[in-house]
Write a protein that holds these residues in place. Structure first.
Motif, PDB file in Angstrom:
ATOM      1  N   ASP A   1       0.867  -1.191   0.000  1.00  0.00           N
ATOM      2  CA  ASP A   1       0.000   0.000   0.000  1.00  0.00           C
ATOM      3  C   ASP A   1       0.896   1.232   0.000  1.00  0.00           C
ATOM      4  O   ASP A   1       1.576   1.507   0.996  1.00  0.00           O
ATOM      5  CB  ASP A   1      -0.920  -0.007   1.215  1.00  0.00           C
ATOM      6  CG  ASP A   1      -1.928   1.136   1.179  1.00  0.00           C
ATOM      7  OD1 ASP A   1      -2.004   1.832   0.129  1.00  0.00           O
ATOM      8  OD2 ASP A   1      -2.639   1.338   2.186  1.00  0.00           O
ATOM      9  N   SER A   2       0.907   1.956  -1.093  1.00  0.00           N
ATOM     10  CA  SER A   2       1.783   3.119  -1.219  1.00  0.00           C
ATOM     11  C   SER A   2       1.372   4.269  -0.315  1.00  0.00           C
ATOM     12  O   SER A   2       2.177   5.159  -0.037  1.00  0.00           O
ATOM     13  CB  SER A   2       1.809   3.596  -2.670  1.00  0.00           C
ATOM     14  OG  SER A   2       0.500   3.918  -3.116  1.00  0.00           O
ATOM     15  N   THR A   3       0.137   4.252   0.177  1.00  0.00           N
ATOM     16  CA  THR A   3      -0.331   5.340   1.036  1.00  0.00           C
ATOM     17  C   THR A   3       0.053   5.134   2.500  1.00  0.00           C
ATOM     18  O   THR A   3      -0.156   6.032   3.308  1.00  0.00           O
ATOM     19  CB  THR A   3      -1.860   5.472   0.934  1.00  0.00           C
ATOM     20  OG1 THR A   3      -2.470   4.246   1.370  1.00  0.00           O
ATOM     21  CG2 THR A   3      -2.275   5.740  -0.511  1.00  0.00           C
ATOM     22  N   CYS A   4       0.581   3.984   2.843  1.00  0.00           N
ATOM     23  CA  CYS A   4       0.932   3.705   4.245  1.00  0.00           C
ATOM     24  C   CYS A   4       2.229   4.429   4.597  1.00  0.00           C
ATOM     25  O   CYS A   4       3.247   4.265   3.914  1.00  0.00           O
ATOM     26  CB  CYS A   4       1.085   2.206   4.457  1.00  0.00           C
ATOM     27  SG  CYS A   4       1.480   1.739   6.156  1.00  0.00           S
ATOM     28  N   PRO A   5       2.243   5.220   5.651  1.00  0.00           N
ATOM     29  CA  PRO A   5       3.473   5.936   6.035  1.00  0.00           C
ATOM     30  C   PRO A   5       4.506   4.991   6.625  1.00  0.00           C
ATOM     31  O   PRO A   5       4.180   3.878   7.044  1.00  0.00           O
ATOM     32  CB  PRO A   5       2.976   6.950   7.081  1.00  0.00           C
ATOM     33  CG  PRO A   5       1.756   6.329   7.653  1.00  0.00           C
ATOM     34  CD  PRO A   5       1.114   5.548   6.547  1.00  0.00           C
TER      35      PRO A   5
ATOM     36  N   PRO B   1       7.206   3.306   9.316  1.00  0.00           N
ATOM     37  CA  PRO B   1       7.063   3.080  10.764  1.00  0.00           C
ATOM     38  C   PRO B   1       7.935   4.034  11.554  1.00  0.00           C
ATOM     39  O   PRO B   1       8.788   4.736  11.015  1.00  0.00           O
ATOM     40  CB  PRO B   1       7.522   1.626  10.932  1.00  0.00           C
ATOM     41  CG  PRO B   1       8.488   1.410   9.812  1.00  0.00           C
ATOM     42  CD  PRO B   1       7.979   2.235   8.658  1.00  0.00           C
ATOM     43  N   GLY B   2       7.703   4.025  12.857  1.00  0.00           N
ATOM     44  CA  GLY B   2       8.504   4.862  13.742  1.00  0.00           C
ATOM     45  C   GLY B   2       7.720   5.971  14.397  1.00  0.00           C
ATOM     46  O   GLY B   2       8.251   6.673  15.262  1.00  0.00           O
ATOM     47  N   GLY B   3       6.464   6.133  14.027  1.00  0.00           N
ATOM     48  CA  GLY B   3       5.663   7.197  14.611  1.00  0.00           C
ATOM     49  C   GLY B   3       4.734   6.676  15.697  1.00  0.00           C
ATOM     50  O   GLY B   3       4.731   5.499  16.066  1.00  0.00           O
ATOM     51  N   SER B   4       3.924   7.584  16.215  1.00  0.00           N
ATOM     52  CA  SER B   4       2.995   7.211  17.281  1.00  0.00           C
ATOM     53  C   SER B   4       1.752   6.512  16.755  1.00  0.00           C
ATOM     54  O   SER B   4       0.966   5.977  17.539  1.00  0.00           O
ATOM     55  CB  SER B   4       2.569   8.467  18.057  1.00  0.00           C
ATOM     56  OG  SER B   4       1.949   9.411  17.173  1.00  0.00           O
ATOM     57  N   GLU B   5       1.550   6.505  15.451  1.00  0.00           N
ATOM     58  CA  GLU B   5       0.358   5.903  14.851  1.00  0.00           C
ATOM     59  C   GLU B   5       0.678   4.579  14.168  1.00  0.00           C
ATOM     60  O   GLU B   5       0.014   4.188  13.203  1.00  0.00           O
ATOM     61  CB  GLU B   5      -0.266   6.869  13.845  1.00  0.00           C
ATOM     62  CG  GLU B   5      -0.719   8.180  14.462  1.00  0.00           C
ATOM     63  CD  GLU B   5      -1.325   9.124  13.428  1.00  0.00           C
ATOM     64  OE1 GLU B   5      -1.257   8.779  12.225  1.00  0.00           O
ATOM     65  OE2 GLU B   5      -1.851  10.173  13.821  1.00  0.00           O
ATOM     66  N   ASP B   6       1.695   3.887  14.636  1.00  0.00           N
ATOM     67  CA  ASP B   6       2.062   2.608  14.014  1.00  0.00           C
ATOM     68  C   ASP B   6       0.940   1.586  14.135  1.00  0.00           C
ATOM     69  O   ASP B   6       0.685   0.815  13.207  1.00  0.00           O
ATOM     70  CB  ASP B   6       3.342   2.057  14.650  1.00  0.00           C
ATOM     71  CG  ASP B   6       4.584   2.785  14.166  1.00  0.00           C
ATOM     72  OD1 ASP B   6       4.470   3.568  13.199  1.00  0.00           O
ATOM     73  OD2 ASP B   6       5.661   2.587  14.762  1.00  0.00           O
ATOM     74  N   LYS B   7       0.267   1.552  15.286  1.00  0.00           N
ATOM     75  CA  LYS B   7      -0.805   0.582  15.477  1.00  0.00           C
ATOM     76  C   LYS B   7      -1.950   0.832  14.496  1.00  0.00           C
ATOM     77  O   LYS B   7      -2.419  -0.104  13.832  1.00  0.00           O
ATOM     78  CB  LYS B   7      -1.310   0.643  16.912  1.00  0.00           C
ATOM     79  CG  LYS B   7      -2.407  -0.371  17.211  1.00  0.00           C
ATOM     80  CD  LYS B   7      -2.816  -0.341  18.680  1.00  0.00           C
ATOM     81  CE  LYS B   7      -3.891  -1.383  18.976  1.00  0.00           C
ATOM     82  NZ  LYS B   7      -4.276  -1.389  20.405  1.00  0.00           N
ATOM     83  N   GLU B   8      -2.383   2.093  14.370  1.00  0.00           N
ATOM     84  CA  GLU B   8      -3.473   2.400  13.450  1.00  0.00           C
ATOM     85  C   GLU B   8      -3.062   2.116  12.006  1.00  0.00           C
ATOM     86  O   GLU B   8      -3.853   1.563  11.215  1.00  0.00           O
ATOM     87  CB  GLU B   8      -3.899   3.861  13.600  1.00  0.00           C
ATOM     88  CG  GLU B   8      -4.590   4.184  14.913  1.00  0.00           C
ATOM     89  CD  GLU B   8      -3.609   4.297  16.072  1.00  0.00           C
ATOM     90  OE1 GLU B   8      -2.388   4.267  15.814  1.00  0.00           O
ATOM     91  OE2 GLU B   8      -4.069   4.409  17.236  1.00  0.00           O
ATOM     92  N   ASN B   9      -1.839   2.462  11.656  1.00  0.00           N
ATOM     93  CA  ASN B   9      -1.386   2.220  10.280  1.00  0.00           C
ATOM     94  C   ASN B   9      -1.272   0.729   9.983  1.00  0.00           C
ATOM     95  O   ASN B   9      -1.642   0.272   8.889  1.00  0.00           O
ATOM     96  CB  ASN B   9      -0.033   2.898  10.055  1.00  0.00           C
ATOM     97  CG  ASN B   9      -0.113   4.405  10.173  1.00  0.00           C
ATOM     98  OD1 ASN B   9      -1.158   5.006   9.902  1.00  0.00           O
ATOM     99  ND2 ASN B   9       0.972   5.038  10.577  1.00  0.00           N
ATOM    100  N   ALA B  10      -0.779  -0.030  10.963  1.00  0.00           N
ATOM    101  CA  ALA B  10      -0.656  -1.478  10.750  1.00  0.00           C
ATOM    102  C   ALA B  10      -2.029  -2.130  10.632  1.00  0.00           C
ATOM    103  O   ALA B  10      -2.244  -2.994   9.772  1.00  0.00           O
ATOM    104  CB  ALA B  10       0.136  -2.106  11.894  1.00  0.00           C
ATOM    105  N   VAL B  11      -2.959  -1.734  11.478  1.00  0.00           N
ATOM    106  CA  VAL B  11      -4.313  -2.296  11.411  1.00  0.00           C
ATOM    107  C   VAL B  11      -4.983  -1.916  10.100  1.00  0.00           C
ATOM    108  O   VAL B  11      -5.662  -2.736   9.459  1.00  0.00           O
ATOM    109  CB  VAL B  11      -5.138  -1.825  12.620  1.00  0.00           C
ATOM    110  CG1 VAL B  11      -6.592  -2.247  12.470  1.00  0.00           C
ATOM    111  CG2 VAL B  11      -4.557  -2.377  13.905  1.00  0.00           C
ATOM    112  N   SER B  12      -4.811  -0.675   9.669  1.00  0.00           N
ATOM    113  CA  SER B  12      -5.392  -0.246   8.392  1.00  0.00           C
ATOM    114  C   SER B  12      -4.805  -1.017   7.224  1.00  0.00           C
ATOM    115  O   SER B  12      -5.521  -1.445   6.319  1.00  0.00           O
ATOM    116  CB  SER B  12      -5.150   1.256   8.208  1.00  0.00           C
ATOM    117  OG  SER B  12      -5.611   1.684   6.944  1.00  0.00           O
ATOM    118  N   LEU B  13      -3.485  -1.225   7.260  1.00  0.00           N
ATOM    119  CA  LEU B  13      -2.838  -1.982   6.186  1.00  0.00           C
ATOM    120  C   LEU B  13      -3.312  -3.427   6.168  1.00  0.00           C
ATOM    121  O   LEU B  13      -3.611  -3.985   5.100  1.00  0.00           O
ATOM    122  CB  LEU B  13      -1.321  -1.920   6.362  1.00  0.00           C
ATOM    123  CG  LEU B  13      -0.461  -2.699   5.362  1.00  0.00           C
ATOM    124  CD1 LEU B  13      -0.710  -2.219   3.947  1.00  0.00           C
ATOM    125  CD2 LEU B  13       1.008  -2.585   5.728  1.00  0.00           C
TER     126      LEU B  13
END
Length: 313
Positions: free
Chosen positions: A177-181, A183-195
């Motif tokens: 997913d090219s839109t996924c930022p 890792p290393g930020g505070s939103e890793d959990k939300e980004n991982a779940v979304s991915l």
């Protein structure tokens, strides 16, 4: 039973029958005359024969060997049998039996295993004949079943054996997913779940779970993710191959074009040189012809003039 002076293998077997008959892991022989008993181990049922059982437990290190080792001059050999040589001068009751040595070695091994994090390598024998390129399917299946590999596979399938932290999951599957930022930020959990939701659907539909710091997946989820990852790698590899092949083809075409231009220049130079040589030869012949005609004309004029003067003389 081995400590009793009148203890025998038969008395030991009777006491085992009376003490462990109700135990589900103990197997009593069908006939009372059968001098054996069985134990249900994890790998399978093992039968033990009572004759000679107590004698093996009472067996001690030979006194002659103890005396020979005590007089040995090699420190390393003495260190290997230190317990036997130390107890050589004591009474027989204090000597360590072979069964006691085995138990002591096993206790030491278990203490070492519990004090570290061991990794076990399961070795499977392909055949009983020790021949190369011979595979006995039934033998290998039996070894896998008795060693607990089948049970391990069943347990792994029932649970969530694939576990990734949120940052690890994003790092490994972010390319899907090219839109996924990154890792290393505070939103890793939300980004991982979304991915994971985009690829595997929601946790309820896809049967995967979200933990406090990890994502729990089954084997089929790992296969889907790895297959999608391989597809992306394949597509990117095709693009790279296309670009590289285009670059190589253009470079080859440039070399071929430069070589062709060089060949054309050399060929034109050769042709022009040949034409120049032909023109030079032609002009030389033309000049000779013109000079010959001019001289011939001048000679005829001079001859006529001389002949005319001779008529008046």
């Amino acid at each position: 039973e081995a400590k009793f002076p009148k203890g025998t293998d038969e008395s030991m077997l009777e006491k085992l029958h009376g003490q462990h008959t109700k135990n589900a892991n103990y197997i009593k022989p069908k006939s009372s005359s059968d001098p054996q008993f069985g134990v249900k181990h994890f790998a399978g049922v093992v039968y033990y024969y009572a004759p000679g059982f107590l004698e093996k437990d009472r067996d001690t290190f030979s006194d002659d060997l103890v005396n020979v080792l005590s007089e040995c001059e090699f420190p390393f050999l003495l260190s290997l049998f230190k317990d036997q040589t130390d107890s050589g001068t004591e009474t027989r009751k204090k000597k360590v039996t072979l069964a006691g040595q085995f138990k002591k070695s096993l206790d030491q091994l278990m203490k070492q295993l519990y004090s570290c994090s061991p990794f076990f390598v399961r070795c499977i024998k392909p055949n009983e004949q020790k021949k190369p390129n011979v595979f006995d399917r039934l033998l290998c299946t039996r070894q896998l079943r008795y060693s607990g590999v089948m049970d391990t596979i069943r347990i792994r399938r029932a649970g969530y054996p694939i576990r990734h932290t949120f940052s690890e999951f994003i790092t490994r599957y972010r390319l899907l997913d090219s839109t996924c930022p990154p890792p290393g930020g505070s939103e890793d959990k939300e980004n991982a779940v979304s991915l994971a939701t985009k690829i595997l659907k929601s946790p309820d539909e896809g049967n995967w779970q979200i933990g406090l710091s990890k994502i729990f997946l089954k084997d089929q989820h790992d296969e889907v993710l790895e297959r999608a990852r391989e597809d992306v790698f394949t597509a990117k590899a095709v693009i790279l191959q296309r670009i590289l092949r285009g670059a190589f083809a253009r470079a080859r075409f440039g070399r071929m074009k430069a070589s062709m231009v060089l060949i054309q220049r050399r060929l034109r130079t050769y042709i022009n040189q040949q034409r120049l040589q032909q023109l030079s030869t032609g002009f030389g012949r033309l000049q000779a012809t013109i000079s010959m005609q001019k001289l011939s004309t001048d000679f005829q004029k001079s001859r006529k003039s001389i002949l005319g003067l001779q008529q008046y003389v």
